[in-house]
Design an enzyme around this catalytic site. Sequence first.
Site, PDB file in Angstrom:
ATOM      1  CB  CYS A  99      -0.956   0.005   1.191  1.00  0.00           C
ATOM      2  SG  CYS A  99      -0.157  -0.118   2.811  1.00  0.00           S
ATOM      3  CG  HIS A 104      -4.068   0.558   4.712  1.00  0.00           C
ATOM      4  ND1 HIS A 104      -3.474  -0.212   3.732  1.00  0.00           N
ATOM      5  CD2 HIS A 104      -5.217   1.049   4.150  1.00  0.00           C
ATOM      6  CE1 HIS A 104      -4.221  -0.199   2.640  1.00  0.00           C
ATOM      7  NE2 HIS A 104      -5.279   0.565   2.871  1.00  0.00           N
TER       8      HIS A 104
END
Length: 478
Positions: free
Chosen positions: A113, A426
């Site tokens: 990510c 994330h």
Amino acid sequence: MLTVSVKWLKEVFPKVEIDTSQPPYVFKCQLYDLTGVPPERQKIMVKGGLLKDDADWATLGVKEGQKMMMMGTADEIVKAPEKGPIFMEDLPEEEQVVALGHTAGLFNLGNTCYMNSTVQCLHSVPELKSALSNYPSQKSSDLDQTSHMLTAATRELFNELDKSVKPVAPMQFWMVLRKKYPQFGQLHNGVYMQQDAEECWTQLLYTLSQSLRSPSPSQNPDTIKELFGIELVSRVHCQESGEESSETESVYSLKCHISQEVNHLHEGLKHGLKSELEKASPSLGRSAIYLKESCINALPRYLTVQFVRFFWKRESNQKAKILRKVDYPLELDVYDFCSDDLRKKLEAPRQILRDEEGKKAGLKATVKSSSSKDNDAKMTDVEGPSNESVKTSNSTSGEDKESHLTGIYDLVAVLTHKGRSADSGHYVAWVKQESGKWIEYDDDNPIPQREEDITKLSGGGDWHMAYICMYKARAFPV
């Protein structure tokens, strides 16, 4: 790498590579590119049953050249009736992208990510896409092979994102990125580790700065410096000895330092332009403390700001995160951080911009003296690659336009981090489209967002918080 053949319906795909260091889900993403069958619909027969997304290749006994069978239905484009309305699904994929209003997402290939969010932010810069589209397939003699491969992979990935409405698997780009910068290939218990998005951003821009150089004197020799480079001029002085010197450097981002006194981006930038360093003093004959005070001497087309949220915690021997809320604006004015020379150059363009915006609001333009008109006339002769006179390419018309920078910037992308550690959590990209609407790129899932929600990513808890902000110069054509 293993090579297998895959049979799907009446088609056979020979020599499909399997990276056995990656989970089978990555292999399914490759097959998705080949067949159009989404990973969740794929049924692949292996020893012991169906191939699971998180299975261990070592226990499956897949061998070189093995034949595998896949079942599953691809996404179908609905056929339009001979007469009647035309639905978006009936359009060619390139036209679907335009109709949708945003480009594709990126599959997460296993803790990637940080890479996906970096790519989506930089992909939003049309001038960078234009420079990459002109990048030659043949490597120049003064560029190393891995830098050439990474630049070419970036170009191809940008092209895929522009043409696809379905999520893209950035396999080639990721493999070349790891080859160029091995730190992004770190493993923990056989799984690729989460990495720092800012480090990925910086390394990618550095590579592109080496490769996107024009040998032609008629073109800008350094595209990345023109687009992102910030020239700082610094005064370095020692109060103890009275020694003083000045230095100039070019950086790709400003730092927003976060402390108990910092509540807003402006305050953090002010802290970031001042620092203390210890170095040898010739007059004292020993080390001494020097104060370094910097200001901006040349501005880029795109201004990048990094929020310095991560620091090394000695007691736990790991990176820790500052969760403090730091507000940032949709419109950023950096005039106060500029050198006296640059401020003088910005004054006339700023006045013209105020007059132009005033006209739109129904106000009368400021009356100009003859001297100010003379200054306007002379502005086209400003020298320097970045400094206030910048040639940028228009990606839609292909014509070059000259613009004057004003020191005022508009927010066009935010890269956020959610979680309390740099080594986990994330990353997500929030990107403003040409239409003015915002899209949250959470890996393969693009989600429309409201502009008023973008400035709420300022921190203060466990929600997504801004780590990198990218602003675009507000300029006027002449």
